[in-house]
Design a protein around this motif. Sequence first.
Motif, PDB file in Angstrom:
ATOM      1  N   PRO A 164       2.833 -56.900 -24.841  1.00 46.31           N
ATOM      2  CA  PRO A 164       1.393 -57.064 -24.675  1.00 46.31           C
ATOM      3  C   PRO A 164       0.892 -56.315 -23.447  1.00 46.31           C
ATOM      4  N   VAL A 165      -0.335 -55.833 -23.511  1.00 46.09           N
ATOM      5  CA  VAL A 165      -0.980 -55.203 -22.354  1.00 46.09           C
ATOM      6  C   VAL A 165      -1.871 -56.288 -21.743  1.00 46.09           C
ATOM      7  N   ASP A 166      -1.260 -57.111 -20.916  1.00 46.73           N
ATOM      8  CA  ASP A 166      -1.938 -58.311 -20.431  1.00 46.73           C
ATOM      9  C   ASP A 166      -1.222 -58.818 -19.190  1.00 46.73           C
ATOM     10  N   ARG A 167      -1.689 -59.922 -18.665  1.00 45.17           N
ATOM     11  CA  ARG A 167      -1.140 -60.519 -17.453  1.00 45.17           C
ATOM     12  C   ARG A 167       0.352 -60.767 -17.582  1.00 45.17           C
ATOM     13  N   GLY A 168       1.074 -60.380 -16.534  1.00 46.34           N
ATOM     14  CA  GLY A 168       2.506 -60.588 -16.536  1.00 46.34           C
ATOM     15  C   GLY A 168       3.300 -59.485 -17.190  1.00 46.34           C
ATOM     16  N   VAL A 170       0.377 -55.039 -29.148  1.00 47.01           N
ATOM     17  CA  VAL A 170      -0.912 -55.504 -28.641  1.00 47.01           C
ATOM     18  C   VAL A 170      -1.556 -56.484 -29.616  1.00 47.01           C
ATOM     19  N   GLU A 171      -1.584 -56.112 -30.896  1.00 50.94           N
ATOM     20  CA  GLU A 171      -2.221 -56.951 -31.916  1.00 50.94           C
ATOM     21  C   GLU A 171      -1.626 -58.348 -31.984  1.00 50.94           C
ATOM     22  N   ASN A 172      -0.317 -58.402 -31.903  1.00 53.75           N
ATOM     23  CA  ASN A 172       0.401 -59.647 -32.164  1.00 53.75           C
ATOM     24  C   ASN A 172       0.921 -60.330 -30.916  1.00 53.75           C
ATOM     25  N   GLN A 173       0.693 -59.725 -29.749  1.00 51.61           N
ATOM     26  CA  GLN A 173       1.228 -60.248 -28.493  1.00 51.61           C
ATOM     27  C   GLN A 173       2.709 -60.587 -28.660  1.00 51.61           C
TER      28      GLN A 173
END
Length: 294
Positions: A235-239, A202-205
């Motif tokens: 990452p906890v994000d789009r896609g 998460v921190e570093n994508q």
Amino acid sequence: MKPLRLALLPYPVGRPEGVPAFAAKLDRLLAEAREGGAELAVLPEYASVELGASLCRAAPPTEAAELAAMVEAAPAILDSMRAAAMRAGLWLQPGSLAMRDADGLIRNRAPLIAPDGRMAFQDKQNMTRFEKERWGVSAGAAPAVFETPWGRIGISICYDVEFPLHVRAQVEAGAWLILAPSCTDTLHGFNRVRLTAAARAVENQCFVAVTPTVGEAPWSAALDVNRGKAAIFGPVDRGFPDDGVIAEGVLDEPRWLFADLDPARITAVRREGAVFNHQGWLGAVAPASVAGFA
């Protein structure tokens, strides 16, 4: 950079009778990885320590005597890992092994081996109490990254992944994937690695991949049972998945976990995501060095 077919194995700890038997086990396991389409196979921290009992000549064997035997045999064990990678035609991160340096100190060292036999290394920097007090393992070289056909990759051995700046240095140097081989003999230990690996993603994508030893502890004097499961976090994000879990195995099951990882997805989320964790870092961290293969 092209996509990578990654294979992680929660390593089944056994009692191979010597280095040739260990090499035969590696051949069998890497054949399975190759059949699954793997391009890079990853084993856990200290996987080869299962050899300690067969290499130790002390009677009765002690943990210290087994470690000493492992350190003495480390060059032969490393040669067997290198030969197995070449026979399989795979990139191999065979976990780590205890090796004595020119300064006389013991380091926990993780090789990355190319299919043509070239190797580069990452030492463990942060030592657990167990390693320091019972094994006398010393902190090794600073974080590095490795040039591969899929771009730059970092290795953060077990406890190292629990420290944000270790991984951050690798990401600052261009790593989009961090390998975190581990050896944990309680679920407390495994979950420390699992949770912090997810935090580093998460921190570093970036992607962070963990894989542990499973089964009886790899030294005859101990009564512990190694616990854990392979997993890859993103990452906890789009896609990406809502929980950031790209792939996950079954607890304590020694079976290869495969995943296709595309560095382009990391580039995209860092540019177009809902958050910009990667760019939002306010600290100053010197980038890791680039490890040279030889």
